[in-house]
Design a protein around this motif. Sequence first.
Motif, PDB file in Angstrom:
ATOM      1  N   GLU A 100       3.445  -4.966  -6.394  1.00  0.00           N
ATOM      2  CA  GLU A 100       2.006  -4.729  -6.452  1.00  0.00           C
ATOM      3  C   GLU A 100       1.708  -3.467  -5.649  1.00  0.00           C
ATOM      4  O   GLU A 100       2.185  -3.323  -4.521  1.00  0.00           O
ATOM      5  CB  GLU A 100       1.258  -5.940  -5.866  1.00  0.00           C
ATOM      6  CG  GLU A 100      -0.249  -5.875  -5.992  1.00  0.00           C
ATOM      7  CD  GLU A 100      -0.936  -5.393  -4.712  1.00  0.00           C
ATOM      8  OE1 GLU A 100      -2.173  -5.425  -4.677  1.00  0.00           O
ATOM      9  OE2 GLU A 100      -0.241  -4.968  -3.762  1.00  0.00           O
ATOM     10  N   CYS A 101       0.953  -2.520  -6.241  1.00  0.00           N
ATOM     11  CA  CYS A 101       0.647  -1.239  -5.602  1.00  0.00           C
ATOM     12  C   CYS A 101      -0.863  -1.039  -5.545  1.00  0.00           C
ATOM     13  O   CYS A 101      -1.523  -1.015  -6.582  1.00  0.00           O
ATOM     14  CB  CYS A 101       1.276  -0.084  -6.393  1.00  0.00           C
ATOM     15  SG  CYS A 101       3.069  -0.106  -6.473  1.00  0.00           S
ATOM     16  N   PHE A 113       2.658  11.447  -5.771  1.00  0.00           N
ATOM     17  CA  PHE A 113       3.595  10.833  -6.712  1.00  0.00           C
ATOM     18  C   PHE A 113       5.024  10.892  -6.180  1.00  0.00           C
ATOM     19  O   PHE A 113       5.774   9.913  -6.261  1.00  0.00           O
ATOM     20  CB  PHE A 113       3.524  11.511  -8.083  1.00  0.00           C
ATOM     21  CG  PHE A 113       4.569  10.982  -9.035  1.00  0.00           C
ATOM     22  CD1 PHE A 113       4.423   9.731  -9.621  1.00  0.00           C
ATOM     23  CD2 PHE A 113       5.723  11.704  -9.304  1.00  0.00           C
ATOM     24  CE1 PHE A 113       5.391   9.219 -10.473  1.00  0.00           C
ATOM     25  CE2 PHE A 113       6.703  11.205 -10.150  1.00  0.00           C
ATOM     26  CZ  PHE A 113       6.530   9.966 -10.742  1.00  0.00           C
ATOM     27  N   ASN A 114       5.411  12.030  -5.627  1.00  0.00           N
ATOM     28  CA  ASN A 114       6.787  12.171  -5.126  1.00  0.00           C
ATOM     29  C   ASN A 114       7.074  11.202  -3.982  1.00  0.00           C
ATOM     30  O   ASN A 114       8.172  10.624  -3.908  1.00  0.00           O
ATOM     31  CB  ASN A 114       7.050  13.616  -4.696  1.00  0.00           C
ATOM     32  CG  ASN A 114       7.171  14.549  -5.885  1.00  0.00           C
ATOM     33  OD1 ASN A 114       7.543  14.126  -6.982  1.00  0.00           O
ATOM     34  ND2 ASN A 114       6.842  15.817  -5.696  1.00  0.00           N
ATOM     35  N   THR A 115       6.109  11.002  -3.088  1.00  0.00           N
ATOM     36  CA  THR A 115       6.336  10.046  -2.000  1.00  0.00           C
ATOM     37  C   THR A 115       6.320   8.617  -2.524  1.00  0.00           C
ATOM     38  O   THR A 115       7.126   7.784  -2.089  1.00  0.00           O
ATOM     39  CB  THR A 115       5.297  10.208  -0.872  1.00  0.00           C
ATOM     40  OG1 THR A 115       3.978  10.103  -1.407  1.00  0.00           O
ATOM     41  CG2 THR A 115       5.454  11.527  -0.162  1.00  0.00           C
ATOM     42  N   LEU A 116       5.442   8.322  -3.489  1.00  0.00           N
ATOM     43  CA  LEU A 116       5.435   6.975  -4.084  1.00  0.00           C
ATOM     44  C   LEU A 116       6.764   6.691  -4.767  1.00  0.00           C
ATOM     45  O   LEU A 116       7.344   5.603  -4.591  1.00  0.00           O
ATOM     46  CB  LEU A 116       4.291   6.845  -5.089  1.00  0.00           C
ATOM     47  CG  LEU A 116       4.292   5.555  -5.924  1.00  0.00           C
ATOM     48  CD1 LEU A 116       4.150   4.326  -5.039  1.00  0.00           C
ATOM     49  CD2 LEU A 116       3.208   5.590  -6.987  1.00  0.00           C
ATOM     50  N   HIS A 124       0.877  -1.178   0.000  1.00  0.00           N
ATOM     51  CA  HIS A 124       0.000   0.000   0.000  1.00  0.00           C
ATOM     52  C   HIS A 124       0.915   1.228   0.000  1.00  0.00           C
ATOM     53  O   HIS A 124       1.109   1.869   1.039  1.00  0.00           O
ATOM     54  CB  HIS A 124      -0.864   0.030   1.266  1.00  0.00           C
ATOM     55  CG  HIS A 124      -1.758  -1.147   1.471  1.00  0.00           C
ATOM     56  ND1 HIS A 124      -3.102  -1.122   1.176  1.00  0.00           N
ATOM     57  CD2 HIS A 124      -1.517  -2.391   1.960  1.00  0.00           C
ATOM     58  CE1 HIS A 124      -3.659  -2.287   1.490  1.00  0.00           C
ATOM     59  NE2 HIS A 124      -2.704  -3.078   1.961  1.00  0.00           N
ATOM     60  N   PRO A 125       1.507   1.603  -1.132  1.00  0.00           N
ATOM     61  CA  PRO A 125       2.567   2.619  -1.087  1.00  0.00           C
ATOM     62  C   PRO A 125       2.130   4.053  -1.385  1.00  0.00           C
ATOM     63  O   PRO A 125       2.970   4.950  -1.366  1.00  0.00           O
ATOM     64  CB  PRO A 125       3.534   2.121  -2.173  1.00  0.00           C
ATOM     65  CG  PRO A 125       2.617   1.526  -3.204  1.00  0.00           C
ATOM     66  CD  PRO A 125       1.432   0.964  -2.453  1.00  0.00           C
ATOM     67  N   VAL A 126       0.826   4.275  -1.665  1.00  0.00           N
ATOM     68  CA  VAL A 126       0.364   5.626  -2.019  1.00  0.00           C
ATOM     69  C   VAL A 126      -0.480   6.175  -0.883  1.00  0.00           C
ATOM     70  O   VAL A 126      -1.615   5.758  -0.679  1.00  0.00           O
ATOM     71  CB  VAL A 126      -0.468   5.613  -3.321  1.00  0.00           C
ATOM     72  CG1 VAL A 126      -0.826   7.040  -3.734  1.00  0.00           C
ATOM     73  CG2 VAL A 126       0.264   4.903  -4.437  1.00  0.00           C
ATOM     74  N   TRP A 127       0.081   7.094  -0.108  1.00  0.00           N
ATOM     75  CA  TRP A 127      -0.668   7.709   0.992  1.00  0.00           C
ATOM     76  C   TRP A 127       0.113   8.888   1.544  1.00  0.00           C
ATOM     77  O   TRP A 127       1.303   9.031   1.302  1.00  0.00           O
ATOM     78  CB  TRP A 127      -0.959   6.709   2.120  1.00  0.00           C
ATOM     79  CG  TRP A 127       0.219   5.883   2.558  1.00  0.00           C
ATOM     80  CD1 TRP A 127       0.578   4.664   2.074  1.00  0.00           C
ATOM     81  CD2 TRP A 127       1.204   6.218   3.553  1.00  0.00           C
ATOM     82  NE1 TRP A 127       1.724   4.217   2.698  1.00  0.00           N
ATOM     83  CE2 TRP A 127       2.129   5.151   3.613  1.00  0.00           C
ATOM     84  CE3 TRP A 127       1.399   7.312   4.394  1.00  0.00           C
ATOM     85  CZ2 TRP A 127       3.214   5.148   4.470  1.00  0.00           C
ATOM     86  CZ3 TRP A 127       2.488   7.317   5.254  1.00  0.00           C
ATOM     87  CH2 TRP A 127       3.377   6.235   5.283  1.00  0.00           C
ATOM     88  N   ALA A 128      -0.596   9.707   2.292  1.00  0.00           N
ATOM     89  CA  ALA A 128       0.026  10.831   2.996  1.00  0.00           C
ATOM     90  C   ALA A 128      -0.322  10.729   4.478  1.00  0.00           C
ATOM     91  O   ALA A 128      -1.373  10.196   4.834  1.00  0.00           O
ATOM     92  CB  ALA A 128      -0.490  12.156   2.432  1.00  0.00           C
ATOM     93  N   PHE A 161       3.852  -3.233   2.827  1.00  0.00           N
ATOM     94  CA  PHE A 161       4.255  -1.867   3.157  1.00  0.00           C
ATOM     95  C   PHE A 161       3.018  -0.975   3.237  1.00  0.00           C
ATOM     96  O   PHE A 161       2.224  -0.900   2.300  1.00  0.00           O
ATOM     97  CB  PHE A 161       5.228  -1.302   2.121  1.00  0.00           C
ATOM     98  CG  PHE A 161       5.485   0.167   2.361  1.00  0.00           C
ATOM     99  CD1 PHE A 161       6.381   0.556   3.343  1.00  0.00           C
ATOM    100  CD2 PHE A 161       4.782   1.142   1.674  1.00  0.00           C
ATOM    101  CE1 PHE A 161       6.574   1.897   3.625  1.00  0.00           C
ATOM    102  CE2 PHE A 161       4.973   2.493   1.943  1.00  0.00           C
ATOM    103  CZ  PHE A 161       5.869   2.872   2.923  1.00  0.00           C
ATOM    104  N   ASN A 162       2.861  -0.295   4.371  1.00  0.00           N
ATOM    105  CA  ASN A 162       1.758   0.643   4.593  1.00  0.00           C
ATOM    106  C   ASN A 162       2.066   1.404   5.880  1.00  0.00           C
ATOM    107  O   ASN A 162       3.055   1.110   6.558  1.00  0.00           O
ATOM    108  CB  ASN A 162       0.413  -0.108   4.645  1.00  0.00           C
ATOM    109  CG  ASN A 162       0.217  -0.901   5.920  1.00  0.00           C
ATOM    110  OD1 ASN A 162      -0.116  -0.346   6.964  1.00  0.00           O
ATOM    111  ND2 ASN A 162       0.412  -2.223   5.848  1.00  0.00           N
TER     112      ASN A 162
END
Length: 435
Positions: free
Chosen positions: A154-155, A135-138, A89-93, A335-336
């Motif tokens: 896998e994202c 996007f920058n954090t991903l 789970h790599p897209v978050w703030a 990952f999360n």
Amino acid sequence: MAGRYRLLLENAQQLVLVCGRGEEYLRREDAGSAAVLREASLVVGLDGCIKAVGQADVIRNQFSGATFERIIDCSGKCVLPGLVDAHTHPVWAGDRVHEFAMKLAGASYMEIHQAGGGIHFTVEHTRKATEEELFNTLKHRLERMCRAGSTLVECKSGYGLNLETELKMLRVIERAKQSMDIGISSTYCGAHAVPKGKTATEATDDIINNHLPKLKELKLSGEIHVNNIDVFCEKGVFDLESTRRILQAGKDIGLQINFHGDELHPMKSAELGAELGARAISHLEEVSDEGIRAMARAKCAAVLLPTTAYMLRLKQPQARKMLEEGVIVALGSDFNPNAYCFSMPMVMHLACVNMKMSMNEALAAATINAAYALGKSDTHGSIETGKQGDLLIINSSRWEHLIYQFGGHEALINYVIVKGKVIYHNERCGTMSSY
């Protein structure tokens, strides 16, 4: 063999094939031993695919008239397939480091969730974040995964829970797919939690009537290509019937079923997944014996996540029982914000120590079987002619050091290669790391 080629890796002390006969996956009887060549070389063509694998002298003679864009001497080193992380789970703030102290003090996952923390905390911050920030954090996170040896990841989306933010996350993943070398399998996970102000039934209806038709439209227009559909099938989240409805609707628009099941409570998720033809189910700490047998019969991969059980102090998934029953066992980092781990070598180590897998089984689970869980084992997960040239070179004379050295991958991984192109070179790997 004359001609121009992208890459020659020559004289590897060990070249770990994982598979040698085009297998889609390895079950227990085959996963117990890794196919290894000694003093071996391989060639990757300009199309990024492996053209030849074999003994160093044979390859040298076969390609005596060829030219290569790059040659790497692997004397005293090991070459392995790039690792595959089958669940992230790599897209978050908005990180949740403050919750770690709560967990250490004894708060359960659901207690934190009910107190307004957990997924809903991250959802709030992710909704506020711009696409560029996400996007920058991903990009930064994927680069860290790459340096730890992952070449296919896998994202998932899932921290939006409304159509606007879920699409924002999926656009960010699509942008990473197009602009980065690392391989990505994208997953729509809009059913990660029930949004505030909605019931599970209302959320299910919204996903089926609004989210999925929009995904189908964007896929047809070529804007977003989603590979998998995911639901958090759990007590107090999405029950079995809601999960069935969402997964079937996703399957109907061409998505692979790959979902969270039987993590905190026994839900009969494994039985449901086997019935629906799921490609993979993740977590499975509370899976039933019948669920295990059903997954084995259906060739449904079990994506086990030893980091999650470790960090949440849950009981470990029954890896040995699954292997003995013939389940295809894969691994993921998960990952999360709740399980902050970028490293598949550390995941493999935990799988061996805490889930009692052998090193060979863990390697198969993090390569060919993880690729199978993503529907990619025809192109990824092993070193075989015709497959994509995704490779690791480690600075050790035995491949097992990748698992044995817990947290040691930063000084061990010398090169990470995708499609025959070096995407990471660790110049500090100048001395042997096998002492």
